[in-house]
Motif scaffolding. Structure first.
Motif, PDB file in Angstrom:
ATOM      1  N   GLY A 120       1.336  -1.189   0.493  1.00  0.00           N
ATOM      2  CA  GLY A 120      -0.186   0.186  -0.070  1.00  0.00           C
ATOM      3  C   GLY A 120       0.812   1.290   0.371  1.00  0.00           C
ATOM      4  N   PRO A 121       0.089   2.224   0.581  1.00  0.00           N
ATOM      5  CA  PRO A 121       1.019   3.259   0.676  1.00  0.00           C
ATOM      6  C   PRO A 121       2.150   3.201   1.392  1.00  0.00           C
ATOM      7  N   LYS A 122       2.475   2.854   2.552  1.00  0.00           N
ATOM      8  CA  LYS A 122       3.633   2.726   2.486  1.00  0.00           C
ATOM      9  C   LYS A 122       5.302   2.025   2.252  1.00  0.00           C
ATOM     10  N   ALA A 123       4.538   1.143   1.114  1.00  0.00           N
ATOM     11  CA  ALA A 123       5.605   0.919   0.620  1.00  0.00           C
ATOM     12  C   ALA A 123       6.148   1.738  -0.746  1.00  0.00           C
ATOM     13  N   LEU A 124       5.759   3.175  -0.675  1.00  0.00           N
ATOM     14  CA  LEU A 124       6.464   3.863  -1.746  1.00  0.00           C
ATOM     15  C   LEU A 124       8.043   4.625  -0.498  1.00  0.00           C
ATOM     16  N   GLY A 125       7.561   4.310   0.794  1.00  0.00           N
ATOM     17  CA  GLY A 125       8.564   5.038   1.326  1.00  0.00           C
ATOM     18  C   GLY A 125       9.249   4.441   1.780  1.00  0.00           C
ATOM     19  N   ALA A 126       9.245   2.888   1.794  1.00  0.00           N
ATOM     20  CA  ALA A 126      10.222   1.171   1.754  1.00  0.00           C
ATOM     21  C   ALA A 126      10.492   1.599   0.794  1.00  0.00           C
ATOM     22  N   VAL A 127      10.335   1.284  -0.519  1.00  0.00           N
ATOM     23  CA  VAL A 127      11.017   1.129  -2.251  1.00  0.00           C
ATOM     24  C   VAL A 127      12.221   2.848  -1.619  1.00  0.00           C
ATOM     25  N   MET A 128      11.346   4.425  -1.999  1.00  0.00           N
ATOM     26  CA  MET A 128      12.737   4.498  -1.905  1.00  0.00           C
ATOM     27  C   MET A 128      13.824   4.802  -1.599  1.00  0.00           C
ATOM     28  N   LYS A 129      13.483   4.163   0.154  1.00  0.00           N
ATOM     29  CA  LYS A 129      14.212   4.228   0.646  1.00  0.00           C
ATOM     30  C   LYS A 129      16.023   3.597   0.463  1.00  0.00           C
ATOM     31  N   ILE A 130      15.298   2.524   0.169  1.00  0.00           N
ATOM     32  CA  ILE A 130      15.831   1.698  -0.359  1.00  0.00           C
ATOM     33  C   ILE A 130      16.796   1.725  -1.969  1.00  0.00           C
ATOM     34  N   VAL A 131      16.172   2.019  -2.803  1.00  0.00           N
ATOM     35  CA  VAL A 131      16.197   3.443  -3.826  1.00  0.00           C
ATOM     36  C   VAL A 131      17.682   4.408  -4.112  1.00  0.00           C
ATOM     37  N   LYS A 132      16.890   5.275  -3.323  1.00  0.00           N
ATOM     38  CA  LYS A 132      17.902   6.094  -2.604  1.00  0.00           C
ATOM     39  C   LYS A 132      19.360   5.877  -2.813  1.00  0.00           C
ATOM     40  N   PRO A 133      20.064   5.145  -2.230  1.00  0.00           N
ATOM     41  CA  PRO A 133      21.438   5.464  -1.814  1.00  0.00           C
ATOM     42  C   PRO A 133      21.947   4.409  -3.552  1.00  0.00           C
ATOM     43  N   LYS A 134      20.781   3.682  -4.025  1.00  0.00           N
ATOM     44  CA  LYS A 134      22.038   2.930  -5.307  1.00  0.00           C
ATOM     45  C   LYS A 134      21.907   4.330  -6.135  1.00  0.00           C
ATOM     46  N   VAL A 135      20.874   5.019  -6.471  1.00  0.00           N
ATOM     47  CA  VAL A 135      21.003   5.773  -7.349  1.00  0.00           C
ATOM     48  C   VAL A 135      21.431   7.631  -7.316  1.00  0.00           C
ATOM     49  N   ALA A 136      22.023   6.926  -6.363  1.00  0.00           N
ATOM     50  CA  ALA A 136      22.396   8.814  -5.422  1.00  0.00           C
ATOM     51  C   ALA A 136      22.972   9.337  -6.350  1.00  0.00           C
ATOM     52  N   GLY A 137      23.509  10.752  -6.613  1.00  0.00           N
ATOM     53  CA  GLY A 137      23.280  11.245  -7.567  1.00  0.00           C
ATOM     54  C   GLY A 137      23.459  10.913  -9.745  1.00  0.00           C
ATOM     55  N   ARG A 138      22.732  10.215  -9.839  1.00  0.00           N
ATOM     56  CA  ARG A 138      22.780   9.522 -10.526  1.00  0.00           C
ATOM     57  C   ARG A 138      21.566   9.749 -11.300  1.00  0.00           C
ATOM     58  N   ALA A 139      20.235   9.976 -10.927  1.00  0.00           N
ATOM     59  CA  ALA A 139      18.660  10.533 -11.418  1.00  0.00           C
ATOM     60  C   ALA A 139      18.623  10.965 -10.473  1.00  0.00           C
ATOM     61  N   GLU A 140      17.519  12.018 -10.192  1.00  0.00           N
ATOM     62  CA  GLU A 140      16.954  13.120  -9.982  1.00  0.00           C
ATOM     63  C   GLU A 140      15.599  12.798  -9.059  1.00  0.00           C
ATOM     64  N   GLY A 141      15.390  13.244  -7.682  1.00  0.00           N
ATOM     65  CA  GLY A 141      14.513  12.615  -6.466  1.00  0.00           C
ATOM     66  C   GLY A 141      13.063  12.113  -7.470  1.00  0.00           C
ATOM     67  N   GLY A 142      12.582  13.486  -8.394  1.00  0.00           N
ATOM     68  CA  GLY A 142      11.047  13.016  -8.928  1.00  0.00           C
ATOM     69  C   GLY A 142      11.415  12.210 -10.215  1.00  0.00           C
ATOM     70  N   ARG A 143      12.377  12.140 -10.889  1.00  0.00           N
ATOM     71  CA  ARG A 143      12.061  10.682 -11.979  1.00  0.00           C
ATOM     72  C   ARG A 143      12.318   9.498 -11.091  1.00  0.00           C
ATOM     73  N   VAL A 144      12.743   9.263  -9.908  1.00  0.00           N
ATOM     74  CA  VAL A 144      13.235   8.143  -9.183  1.00  0.00           C
ATOM     75  C   VAL A 144      11.543   8.153  -8.359  1.00  0.00           C
ATOM     76  N   ALA A 145      11.078   9.705  -7.726  1.00  0.00           N
ATOM     77  CA  ALA A 145       9.859   8.565  -6.722  1.00  0.00           C
ATOM     78  C   ALA A 145       8.563   8.142  -8.123  1.00  0.00           C
ATOM     79  N   ALA A 146       8.411   8.600  -9.415  1.00  0.00           N
ATOM     80  CA  ALA A 146       7.999   8.698 -10.587  1.00  0.00           C
ATOM     81  C   ALA A 146       7.853   7.401 -10.872  1.00  0.00           C
ATOM     82  N   ALA A 147       8.561   7.157 -11.130  1.00  0.00           N
ATOM     83  CA  ALA A 147       9.354   5.275 -11.149  1.00  0.00           C
ATOM     84  C   ALA A 147       8.567   4.360 -10.792  1.00  0.00           C
TER      85      ALA A 147
END
Length: 154
Positions: A120-147
């Protein structure tokens, strides 16, 4: 070892000597943003290369947004200038992830998060927490959130 900040200073000096107005003004603005960041806290400090990269990424994003605004306002010349400044800054940033690379990282993170019980809605935060460090500096936050939202919706 030369720091990113000293590389910016060296490149600025070279741009001034070469009378490259676009590059020198872009680097000057970026260095002043770095200096502002260094003195903005309670204690003045030297930024790490990662922190300098964050400042450069923020400055590049400002150029893209300004270019879009100028474009919509019918000021093509100003938009071109902003895009050119953005290209100068892009030289200092890590290569951006392609949509395919970003989707693959997001898909892996979604699988990891749902395996961990996030839904559900909590999954977004959990997934973002995993993705953020992996893409740091290589993709903009808005683009990551949309994906991530697209992956969770699908």
């Amino acid at each position: 070892m030369t720091t990113l900040k000293s590389k910016l200073h060296d490149d600025l000096t070279a741009a001034i000597k070469a009378r490259d107005e676009l590059r020198s003004s872009t680097l000057r603005l970026t260095l002043s943003a770095v200096a502002y960041e260094e003195t903005s806290g309670k204690v003045a400090r030297e930024l790490s290369d990662d922190e300098v990269l964050t400042v450069i990424a923020r400055e590049a994003k400002k150029r893209r947004e300004a270019a879009e605004a100028f474009d919509m306002g019918g000021r093509a010349e100003s938009a071109q200038r902003e895009l050119a400044e953005g290209e100068v800054l892009a030289e200092y940033l890590p290569k951006q992830l392609s949509d395919e690379e970003l989707s693959a990282i997001v898909a892996g993170a979604v699988a990891e998060a749902t395996a961990g019980g996030a839904e559900g809605p909590k999954a977004l935060g959990a997934v973002m927490k995993i993705v953020k460090p992996k893409v740091a500096g290589r993709a903009e936050g808005g683009r990551v959130a949309a994906a991530v939202k697209a992956a969770l919706a699908g």
